[in-house]
Design an enzyme around this catalytic site. Sequence first.
Site, PDB file in Angstrom:
ATOM      1  N   LYS A   1     -39.925  38.658  -7.229  1.00  0.00           N
ATOM      2  CA  LYS A   1     -40.124  38.329  -5.823  1.00  0.00           C
ATOM      3  C   LYS A   1     -39.898  39.573  -4.965  1.00  0.00           C
ATOM      4  O   LYS A   1     -39.086  40.426  -5.291  1.00  0.00           O
ATOM      5  CB  LYS A   1     -39.146  37.223  -5.400  1.00  0.00           C
ATOM      6  CG  LYS A   1     -39.421  35.872  -6.041  1.00  0.00           C
ATOM      7  CD  LYS A   1     -38.414  34.831  -5.570  1.00  0.00           C
ATOM      8  CE  LYS A   1     -38.642  33.498  -6.259  1.00  0.00           C
ATOM      9  NZ  LYS A   1     -39.903  32.849  -5.841  1.00  0.00           N
TER      10      LYS A   1
ATOM     11  N   GLU B   1     -42.368  29.492 -12.719  1.00  0.00           N
ATOM     12  CA  GLU B   1     -41.499  29.076 -13.828  1.00  0.00           C
ATOM     13  C   GLU B   1     -41.126  27.606 -13.781  1.00  0.00           C
ATOM     14  O   GLU B   1     -40.878  26.977 -14.810  1.00  0.00           O
ATOM     15  CB  GLU B   1     -40.224  29.937 -13.836  1.00  0.00           C
ATOM     16  CG  GLU B   1     -39.084  29.496 -12.934  1.00  0.00           C
ATOM     17  CD  GLU B   1     -39.404  29.465 -11.453  1.00  0.00           C
ATOM     18  OE1 GLU B   1     -38.806  28.664 -10.731  1.00  0.00           O
ATOM     19  OE2 GLU B   1     -40.278  30.256 -11.007  1.00  0.00           O
TER      20      GLU B   1
ATOM     21  N   ASP C   1     -33.663  31.909  -8.997  1.00  0.00           N
ATOM     22  CA  ASP C   1     -35.003  32.362  -9.379  1.00  0.00           C
ATOM     23  C   ASP C   1     -35.291  33.744  -8.806  1.00  0.00           C
ATOM     24  O   ASP C   1     -35.498  33.906  -7.607  1.00  0.00           O
ATOM     25  CB  ASP C   1     -36.047  31.357  -8.873  1.00  0.00           C
ATOM     26  CG  ASP C   1     -37.461  31.757  -9.249  1.00  0.00           C
ATOM     27  OD1 ASP C   1     -37.623  32.517 -10.227  1.00  0.00           O
ATOM     28  OD2 ASP C   1     -38.399  31.295  -8.579  1.00  0.00           O
TER      29      ASP C   1
ATOM     30  N   ARG D   1     -42.825  24.922 -13.162  1.00  0.00           N
ATOM     31  CA  ARG D   1     -43.750  24.031 -13.867  1.00  0.00           C
ATOM     32  C   ARG D   1     -43.596  24.139 -15.375  1.00  0.00           C
ATOM     33  O   ARG D   1     -43.858  23.182 -16.098  1.00  0.00           O
ATOM     34  CB  ARG D   1     -45.188  24.322 -13.419  1.00  0.00           C
ATOM     35  CG  ARG D   1     -45.718  25.684 -13.793  1.00  0.00           C
ATOM     36  CD  ARG D   1     -46.906  26.092 -12.942  1.00  0.00           C
ATOM     37  NE  ARG D   1     -46.506  26.383 -11.574  1.00  0.00           N
ATOM     38  CZ  ARG D   1     -47.361  26.724 -10.608  1.00  0.00           C
ATOM     39  NH1 ARG D   1     -48.655  26.806 -10.879  1.00  0.00           N
ATOM     40  NH2 ARG D   1     -46.931  26.975  -9.394  1.00  0.00           N
TER      41      ARG D   1
ATOM     42  N   ASP E   1     -33.595  26.698  -5.454  1.00  0.00           N
ATOM     43  CA  ASP E   1     -34.600  26.306  -6.447  1.00  0.00           C
ATOM     44  C   ASP E   1     -34.091  25.235  -7.412  1.00  0.00           C
ATOM     45  O   ASP E   1     -34.847  24.745  -8.249  1.00  0.00           O
ATOM     46  CB  ASP E   1     -35.076  27.532  -7.227  1.00  0.00           C
ATOM     47  CG  ASP E   1     -36.589  27.564  -7.399  1.00  0.00           C
ATOM     48  OD1 ASP E   1     -37.275  26.802  -6.692  1.00  0.00           O
ATOM     49  OD2 ASP E   1     -37.086  28.325  -8.236  1.00  0.00           O
TER      50      ASP E   1
ATOM     51  N   LYS F   1     -36.430  19.756 -11.388  1.00  0.00           N
ATOM     52  CA  LYS F   1     -36.383  21.206 -11.643  1.00  0.00           C
ATOM     53  C   LYS F   1     -35.022  21.725 -11.197  1.00  0.00           C
ATOM     54  O   LYS F   1     -34.674  21.670 -10.016  1.00  0.00           O
ATOM     55  CB  LYS F   1     -37.502  21.903 -10.864  1.00  0.00           C
ATOM     56  CG  LYS F   1     -37.427  23.426 -10.877  1.00  0.00           C
ATOM     57  CD  LYS F   1     -38.473  24.019  -9.938  1.00  0.00           C
ATOM     58  CE  LYS F   1     -38.295  25.525  -9.778  1.00  0.00           C
ATOM     59  NZ  LYS F   1     -39.233  26.106  -8.782  1.00  0.00           N
TER      60      LYS F   1
ATOM     61  N   ASP G   1     -43.201  33.889 -12.003  1.00  0.00           N
ATOM     62  CA  ASP G   1     -42.595  33.219 -10.851  1.00  0.00           C
ATOM     63  C   ASP G   1     -43.124  31.796 -10.688  1.00  0.00           C
ATOM     64  O   ASP G   1     -42.692  31.073  -9.793  1.00  0.00           O
ATOM     65  CB  ASP G   1     -42.862  34.023  -9.573  1.00  0.00           C
ATOM     66  CG  ASP G   1     -41.963  33.612  -8.426  1.00  0.00           C
ATOM     67  OD1 ASP G   1     -40.882  33.040  -8.690  1.00  0.00           O
ATOM     68  OD2 ASP G   1     -42.339  33.857  -7.260  1.00  0.00           O
TER      69      ASP G   1
END
Length: 477
Positions: free
Chosen positions: A252, A324, A245, A326, A263, A240, A322
Amino acid sequence: MNITLNQQKINETQSSLEIVILNKIKYLPIELKELLNNINFFKKSFNTHYDIKNNKLYVSCLKLKDEELKTAFASAIRFFKNLNIQDIKIDIIQSKKELSIQTIVEGLVLGNYEFLKYKSSNKIDKNSLIEIFIENSFKSKKKLESELKKALIISNSVNYTKDIVNSSPEDYYPQIMAEDAMQIAKSKNITCKIFGEDYLKEKNMNAMYSVGIASPHESKLIHLTYKAKNPIAKIILVGKGVTYDTGGMSLKRGDGMVSMKCDKGGGASVMGVIHALSSLNLPFEVHGIVGAVENMIGGDAYKPGDILTASNNKTIEVTNTDAEGRLVLADCLHYAQENIKDFDYIFDLATLTGASIGAFGGYTTAVMGYSEKLKKKISKASKKSGELVGFLPFNDYLEKLLESQVADFVNTSPNKNGAAITASLFLSKFIKDKNKKKWLHFDIAGPSYRKEVWAYNSYGATGVAVRLLIKFMEDLK
């Protein structure tokens, strides 16, 4: 930092500072015993005492195990930075035990790491000479030189990974990640393909594409390949690479965005492994797939309630933008299985859930999958590399939480219990049945980035999983 081996007698060689690891007090001169007792030197590990008269830095280490020894050497090198000294000597025999070169080097190199790119002072690292004296070693110099070379390659690749994660999102976005991948591909036995958003749309990789749609920076699918002659196994690593993010429309809160440059940790670790393989010459074929995207907000951002069709034609109801990572991994996992045939293992790495931190604390990678045999191999590599892992179990009851009334499944459940497991179960829907036993998911949300100095890790990124996966490969030989 220049680390070399020396076959001379350590007491006959002049050097500015000697590092001495102490485990017990009984073998010491009486005066030194009294001094160390008076300052409670042995009350806990990693206490330091600098004997300026004899140019010796003593470090306490109550357990002579590899991880404690690495931290002891890290403590020494951090102390050394404050001294006006240019060279160090270390006896490979410490507290009557021969230490491994890997242990010494990882403690020194990883402990010495600082990310100073954005500091106005930007201290220049001392070009220090560190000599490891091997006169009394049971191993040949040739063997030790080979171990030194390998230890430096791996440690420098871990620090390379840290640099990627620590870089500011302002100047590290998907295109830069792709350029770094292309730079790695200049090494022997490595190739790289970069695909942009036109490719994502053409291949119906709508899950990954939607995550990055509101960013001014184009999303990039990165495919690095390392291939040795006559490889004994084929391994896929999927990372990933969310370079920043915001949480998207499910924004968030508060300071939740402050460290979200981390991230991209999974993608960075995949690149770090390939970076190391370029010099290690291990007998494998390894594919590194990184989904590099930026999850931003804007008028064209994807939204809760959207139904996305992934590249395997499964439909996903977005309940939280959020979640995202996956979505990015879903399309990347399918891409890997469609384009790489007859592989032996497929692992994905991601800073995926805060729930994994709740389960294991901030220092342990949560590992999930269907193969107990494969988990045992990772557990063995964990103990040898020093990188902590824990295992979370799948069950049918949690899988039901991913059911959707309007699509094949939701991307996250409103029930937050077992959230690290449900995230992994979501990813499992993009693993073909024939590959289930070859797959493991590594949730590195905790150990990838820490806002503290931790053992021999510095503040910020840790380069997690690079040493773990290299050791896993070495054990396959």
